[in-house]
Design an enzyme around this catalytic site. Structure first.
Site, PDB file in Angstrom:
ATOM      1  N   MET A  47      -7.730 -13.927  -5.526  1.00 49.10           N
ATOM      2  CA  MET A  47      -7.487 -12.633  -4.856  1.00 49.10           C
ATOM      3  C   MET A  47      -6.045 -12.497  -4.388  1.00 49.10           C
ATOM      4  O   MET A  47      -5.555 -11.391  -4.192  1.00 49.10           O
ATOM      5  CB  MET A  47      -8.424 -12.478  -3.657  1.00 49.10           C
ATOM      6  N   SER A  60       0.808  -1.225   0.000  1.00 46.42           N
ATOM      7  CA  SER A  60       0.000   0.000   0.000  1.00 46.42           C
ATOM      8  C   SER A  60       0.842   1.276   0.000  1.00 46.42           C
ATOM      9  O   SER A  60       0.496   2.232  -0.718  1.00 46.42           O
ATOM     10  CB  SER A  60      -0.969  -0.002   1.189  1.00 46.42           C
ATOM     11  N   LYS A  76     -10.065  -5.820  10.292  1.00 43.62           N
ATOM     12  CA  LYS A  76     -11.187  -5.244   9.539  1.00 43.62           C
ATOM     13  C   LYS A  76     -12.479  -5.184  10.360  1.00 43.62           C
ATOM     14  O   LYS A  76     -13.310  -4.306  10.149  1.00 43.62           O
ATOM     15  CB  LYS A  76     -11.400  -6.006   8.228  1.00 43.62           C
ATOM     16  N   ALA A  85     -18.754 -25.580   5.395  1.00 42.19           N
ATOM     17  CA  ALA A  85     -19.950 -25.308   4.589  1.00 42.19           C
ATOM     18  C   ALA A  85     -20.919 -24.360   5.274  1.00 42.19           C
ATOM     19  O   ALA A  85     -21.511 -23.486   4.619  1.00 42.19           O
ATOM     20  CB  ALA A  85     -20.644 -26.622   4.259  1.00 42.19           C
ATOM     21  N   THR A 103      -5.893  -3.821   7.254  1.00 39.09           N
ATOM     22  CA  THR A 103      -5.760  -5.166   6.717  1.00 39.09           C
ATOM     23  C   THR A 103      -5.814  -6.176   7.857  1.00 39.09           C
ATOM     24  O   THR A 103      -6.076  -5.820   9.015  1.00 39.09           O
ATOM     25  CB  THR A 103      -4.488  -5.258   5.824  1.00 39.09           C
TER      26      THR A 103
END
Ligand code: NDP
Length: 286
Positions: free
Chosen positions: A216, A17, A66, A154, A62
């Protein structure tokens, strides 16, 4: 005094960043300082308060803060509320504005940078952690045909899907097996498996012809998943570097009221990564 910003995380030394925001600021002619804050879990608020008291105007947030940032914000954007997590804080006097720019970053990278329309597509989102939570609504806003959320645990995917039960587009959640007979046009790996050099249990026939596989995670770490996806029939593969740059641009815009050009920054970061990996920039992956 020069406006000050920072990224706060634990760990944080690896963060790109500072580099990204320095390039943004340079490109739009803004003088800013952007630093790193190593936060201590359990002491997020103190670290942010210290930075504000020293004149800080905003922070990127980060792992693992969060949710702390979500709690700390005195007001939140709609997308942050929907995500239940904040990755950007802007300080405006007594106001602390919390936003979540991850989903916008992902969508912008896929749709704008890659020219891949999500509208009408069948989407598989793998993972149900903070990153996955942040991208569900922005993905739905693109009007896909359907959205399936698969996760190792799940019931976390089911719970996440349940939050969108009233949405016009059907959102389903479950384990990977639950989607074994389906084909998808877009598969987003929002798990952290690639960081541990592991592969999520993606069904063998998940990829429709022309499908895009997106991780990602970025750089070398994303390569095994993206190679695996191509091997299973995906026609294109992309890592999360573009998402990283685009979500940062969205933060910059929130703070500075200017949207910086992202393409040259993405190019510079890609070159940085290639140099670090000792390879050229024109490989197919990532
Ligand atoms: P979390 O820790 O909140 O969630 C991790 C998720 O990954 C969970 O769903 C977990 O499943 C799953 N997972 C972990 N290991 C495995 C495995 N071996 N196999 C299958 N599933 C696994 O992390 P985040 O959601 O915050 O972040 C996810 C990834 O996204 C990170 O790698 C992060 O770097 C990246 N990211 C990238 C951004 C960018 O701009 N490019 C922005 C934000 C995040 P379970 O619930 O079963 O444990």
């Amino acid at each position: 005094m020069t406006d000050r910003y920072a990224v706060i995380g634990h760990p944080v030394a690896h963060s790109r960043s500072p580099r990204i925001h320095a390039l943004f600021a340079q490109s739009v002619g803004h003088a800013i300082e952007y630093g790193l804050i190593l936060g201590e879990p359990g002491h997020f608020r103190e670290a942010v308060d210290r930075f504000r008291a020293a004149g800080g105007r905003g922070v990127n947030v980060t792992v693992p803060f969060k949710l702390d940032a979500f709690e700390l914000a005195s007001e939140r954007t709609g997308r942050a509320t929907q995500a239940g997590a904040v990755n950007t804080l802007a300080f405006d006097g007594a106001r602390v504005i919390g936003d979540n720019t991850d989903g916008a970053g992902l969508v912008r990278d896929i749709v704008r940078n890659r020219g891949f329309a999500i509208a009408g597509k069948r989407v598989l989102l793998m993972g149900a952690g903070g990153a996955a939570r942040g991208v569900v609504l922005p993905l739905l806003d693109e009007q896909p045909a359907s959205l399936a959320i698969a996760n190792r645990t799940a019931d976390k995917a089911q719970a996440l899907a349940q939050r969108f039960a009233t949405h016009a587009i059907g959102v389903r959640g479950g384990g990977y097996d639950a989607f074994a007979s389906e084909r998808f046009d877009l598969v987003v790996n929002a798990t952290s498996a690639s960081l541990a050099r592991q592969l999520p249990a993606i069904p063998e026939h998940a990829f429709a012809p022309e499908a895009l596989a997106y991780d990602m995670v970025y750089g070398e770490a994303a390569r095994p998943f993206l190679m695996h996806a191509l091997g299973l029939g995906a026609s294109a593969a992309a890592d999360g570097l573009g998402m990283l740059v685009e979500q940062a641009a969205e933060s910059f815009w929130l703070w500075r009221g200017v949207r910086p050009p992202t393409a040259p920054v993405l190019e510079r970061l890609r070159a940085d990564l290639a140099r670090a990996a000792g390879s050229s920039t024109d490989e197919k992956i990532p």
